[in-house]
Motif scaffolding. Sequence first.
Motif, PDB file in Angstrom:
ATOM      1  N   THR A   1       0.828  -1.205   0.000  1.00 26.35           N
ATOM      2  CA  THR A   1       0.000   0.000   0.000  1.00 26.35           C
ATOM      3  C   THR A   1       0.864   1.258   0.000  1.00 26.35           C
ATOM      4  O   THR A   1       0.611   2.202  -0.752  1.00 26.35           O
ATOM      5  N   GLU A   2       1.920   1.253   0.817  1.00 25.09           N
ATOM      6  CA  GLU A   2       2.821   2.412   0.873  1.00 25.09           C
ATOM      7  C   GLU A   2       3.513   2.631  -0.468  1.00 25.09           C
ATOM      8  O   GLU A   2       3.643   3.769  -0.934  1.00 25.09           O
ATOM      9  N   ILE A   3       3.954   1.550  -1.096  1.00 26.88           N
ATOM     10  CA  ILE A   3       4.640   1.660  -2.389  1.00 26.88           C
ATOM     11  C   ILE A   3       3.686   2.218  -3.442  1.00 26.88           C
ATOM     12  O   ILE A   3       4.052   3.114  -4.217  1.00 26.88           O
ATOM     13  N   ILE A   4       2.476   1.704  -3.469  1.00 29.06           N
ATOM     14  CA  ILE A   4       1.474   2.175  -4.436  1.00 29.06           C
ATOM     15  C   ILE A   4       1.203   3.661  -4.240  1.00 29.06           C
ATOM     16  O   ILE A   4       1.145   4.428  -5.206  1.00 29.06           O
ATOM     17  N   GLU A   5       1.056   4.099  -3.002  1.00 27.47           N
ATOM     18  CA  GLU A   5       0.808   5.515  -2.729  1.00 27.47           C
ATOM     19  C   GLU A   5       1.984   6.381  -3.182  1.00 27.47           C
ATOM     20  O   GLU A   5       1.794   7.455  -3.728  1.00 27.47           O
ATOM     21  N   LYS A   6       3.197   5.896  -2.983  1.00 28.01           N
ATOM     22  CA  LYS A   6       4.370   6.645  -3.439  1.00 28.01           C
ATOM     23  C   LYS A   6       4.417   6.699  -4.959  1.00 28.01           C
ATOM     24  O   LYS A   6       4.769   7.724  -5.539  1.00 28.01           O
ATOM     25  N   LEU A   7       4.069   5.591  -5.622  1.00 30.96           N
ATOM     26  CA  LEU A   7       4.053   5.569  -7.084  1.00 30.96           C
ATOM     27  C   LEU A   7       3.048   6.577  -7.638  1.00 30.96           C
ATOM     28  O   LEU A   7       3.300   7.227  -8.652  1.00 30.96           O
ATOM     29  N   LYS A   8       1.917   6.726  -6.977  1.00 30.51           N
ATOM     30  CA  LYS A   8       0.887   7.660  -7.431  1.00 30.51           C
ATOM     31  C   LYS A   8       1.373   9.105  -7.397  1.00 30.51           C
ATOM     32  O   LYS A   8       0.912   9.931  -8.164  1.00 30.51           O
ATOM     33  N   SER A   9       2.308   9.404  -6.516  1.00 31.09           N
ATOM     34  CA  SER A   9       2.755  10.789  -6.359  1.00 31.09           C
ATOM     35  C   SER A   9       3.957  11.144  -7.239  1.00 31.09           C
ATOM     36  O   SER A   9       4.409  12.278  -7.242  1.00 31.09           O
TER      37      SER A   9
END
Length: 128
Positions: A6-14
Amino acid sequence: MSKNTTEIIEKLKSLTLLEASELVSEIEQTFGVDTSAAVASGPMLTAVAAVQEAVEEQTSFEVIIESVPDDKRVAVLKVIRALTSLGLREAKELTSGLPKTFKDSASKEEADDAKQKLEEAGATIKIK
């Protein structure tokens, strides 16, 4: 989904497009993969493919006037003339024989703005 994922996905989105492109290149080098020919096999290649797709996001849009009701034609002509430097004759020609491209190679903001204004005036618009 795990907390880590989840953290990786959120970072990828930004990520900006440049950062995402750099990430894809770094993943290719680090793991010895070619994402351009990647067939989604395994979570890492799937993530890389998703990042690559984000990098290739569309940046140029085409605004197409699909239809203009007869009772809204004058309002639409006014909007067309306000958004462009077209004269009355050219604006009328643009609204006959639809669908026609109103704006080509527009930015997302330009395309959305034109769509909103033309739809408010009564036209049916498609962005491609």
